[in-house]
Motif scaffolding. Structure first.
Motif, short mmCIF file in Angstrom:
data_model
loop_
_atom_site.label_atom_id
_atom_site.label_comp_id
_atom_site.label_asym_id
_atom_site.label_seq_id
_atom_site.Cartn_x
_atom_site.Cartn_y
_atom_site.Cartn_z
N ARG A 1 0.83 -1.22 0.00
CA ARG A 1 0.00 0.00 0.00
C ARG A 1 0.86 1.26 0.00
N GLU A 2 1.96 1.23 0.76
CA GLU A 2 2.81 2.42 0.83
C GLU A 2 3.53 2.70 -0.49
N MET A 3 3.54 1.71 -1.38
CA MET A 3 4.14 1.90 -2.70
C MET A 3 3.08 2.20 -3.75
N TYR A 4 1.81 1.95 -3.42
CA TYR A 4 0.73 2.09 -4.40
C TYR A 4 -0.15 3.28 -4.02
N TYR A 5 -1.21 3.06 -3.26
CA TYR A 5 -2.14 4.14 -2.94
C TYR A 5 -1.48 5.27 -2.18
N ASP A 6 -0.57 4.92 -1.28
CA ASP A 6 0.13 5.95 -0.52
C ASP A 6 1.49 6.27 -1.12
N GLY A 7 1.76 5.74 -2.31
CA GLY A 7 3.04 5.97 -2.96
C GLY A 7 3.12 7.37 -3.56
#
Length: 473
Positions: free
Chosen positions: A399-405
């Motif tokens: 998630r930290e690399m995608y939506y929160d990236g």
């Protein structure tokens, strides 16, 4: 399937008559056939192909995987054929990570395996696959799944090694070992190869541009054939079929099931049944993307007025969705969070639905992260997803690399806001019920900002009406 009655004997996999066959499609081979089938064939050409354009890029991707897993044996399967019914299979498509790391696209072989063998300074990489059978073997003429007599020429080990610039070996030489990391069984490997695709290289970007260009021609085809869709009892299928022809003629096919949703069907987000009528006065929402032979896909949505012009109410909804899309595009800047693109679109959706009196709260209250969300009734999906060799690419990324990236040059993603007022939704005025609108574009992030790869496909209400008038003269 167009094989004749006598052709069914080639399902047999032994060279002698079968006394107790379990299926009436398996017939014994006559002795004369067995005596002559292996002779009289011309020599195969031994010219090796030049490396394909993607080979050098795939080699760099493999190097990144090797560096991330020192000392580990890694196994990346292509996957196998999947049964459609009885003895027929779906068209094979290799696992996206396998295709990404080998450069093999629509021509990949089922059951292939890419293996990273650890060495003192990295990995030796070998691509194992089932090489074509010699014509003296029963596989050549008796195996309807892989036999060349049935499915046509198959690749040689030497040919694939030259084409993909990777060592090759016959599949029967591959053997699992204890402690190896296998894609989709090992979370760390699956996550890494998914995140590896977050930033596209030059080859990938060029292929996605090509997929978008073909998709644009497919939308032109749809507009030209809308009168035929209107005249047919299942006009949505006409639309689907028109696009399919373009996808197969100029690409590998569709990157996902086409959504051809007319009238109230446009309010169903994944309407792929496509069995409805196309009625003048309604809108038709078409969500479609061509997959190139390299397996990279476009993902475009346009909403068209079947009659060629929008009604006042349809135009108001359509332009609101475009406003939301434009706000999302303006928010897409290097260094901002991916999910901020969605937030920009939702601010418009909340403001307009509140302005129209559809919400029980203010737009500000609806946008509250904890107590809000009332506007999401009319747009329940997200505004963006990554795009590439999968239509929903990089789905196993953290998630930290995608939506929160953080948006980074080389990322490719969609912007696709919508408004959907279902036919039985009593929270909206009758004039809105049954209207569904989505506008979806494919966006490349660059150092200088976002580039809309599909900008040449008309977007504004005025542009859409002019587009339809031009193609339907």
């Amino acid at each position: 399937m167009s094989t004749g009655e006598n052709d069914t004997i080639a399902d047999e996999t032994v060279e002698a008559p079968v006394e107790n066959s379990s299926t009436n499609r398996k017939q014994p081979f006559p002795q004369g056939f067995l005596d002559t089938i292996s002779t009289g064939w011309a020599e195969r050409p031994d010219t090796l192909p030049a490396p394909r354009a993607q080979a050098a890029y795939a080699e760099r991707r493999r190097a990144a995987v090797s560096a991330a897993f020192p000392g580990k044996r890694l196994v990346i399967p292509a996957g196998s054929l999947k049964q459609r019914s009885n003895d027929t299979d779906y068209v094979f498509r290799a696992h996206s990570a396998f295709a990404h790391l080998t450069g093999w696209g629509s021509d990949a072989e089922p059951d292939s395996v890419l293996v990273f063998e650890p060495t003192h300074d990295g990995h030796d990489v070998t691509l194992y696959f089932r090489e074509r059978a010699d014509r003296t073997t029963t596989e050549f003429y008796a195996d309807a799944t892989v036999g060349e007599f049935w499915i046509g020429p198959r690749p040689s080990l030497a040919g694939v090694a030259a084409d993909l610039q990777v060592a090759t070996a016959h599949l029967h030489e591959f053997a699992p070992v204890d402690g190896e990391l296998v894609l989709e069984k090992d979370e760390s490997l699956t996550r890494f190869v998914s995140e590896l695709r977050l930033i596209k290289d030059d080859f990938e970007i060029a292929e996605m541009r090509r997929a978008v260009e073909i998709t644009a021609r497919g939308f032109d085809d749809i507009i030209r054939e809308l009168p035929a869709a209107v005249a047919h009892a299942r006009g949505e299928r006409v639309v689907e079929g028109v696009f399919h022809r373009r996808a197969r003629e100029d690409g590998n096919g569709e990157g996902y099931d086409t959504i051809a949703a007319s009238g109230p069907h446009a309010c169903y987000l994944h309407w792929t049944r496509n069995d409805g009528t196309v009625i003048p006065g309604d809108l038709i929402l078409v969500d479609a993307g061509v997959e190139a032979d390299s397996l990279y896909t476009a993902d475009i949505t346009r909403t068209l007025p079947v009659s060629g012009t929008f009604t006042e109410v349809q135009r108001r909804v359509y332009e609101t969705v475009r406003e939301a899309a434009d706000a999302a595009l303006a928010a897409a800047k290097v260094g901002v969070r991916f999910r901020d693109v969605h937030a920009a679109a939702m601010s418009v959706i909340a403001a307009r639905t509140a302005e129209w009196g559809l919400l029980p709260v203010t737009a500000e209250e609806a946008l509250d992260a904890d107590a809000g969300g009332q506007h999401r009734r009319y747009m329940v999906h997200g505004t963006s997803h990554h795009l590439g060799i999968d239509v929903h690419d990089c789905a196993q990324a953290r998630r930290e690399m995608y939506y929160d990236g953080i948006l980074t040059p080389g990322m490719v993603f969609t912007i696709e806001p919508g408004l959907y007022f279902q036919i039985d939704d009593l929270t909206v005025p009758a004039e809105l019920r049954g209207i569904g609108v989505r506008i979806e574009d494919d966006i490349l992030m660059t150092e200088d900002g976002p580039v809309n790869l599909s900008a040449d496909i008309p977007r504004t209400a005025d542009e859409v009406e002019a587009w339809m008038a031009r193609l339907q003269r």
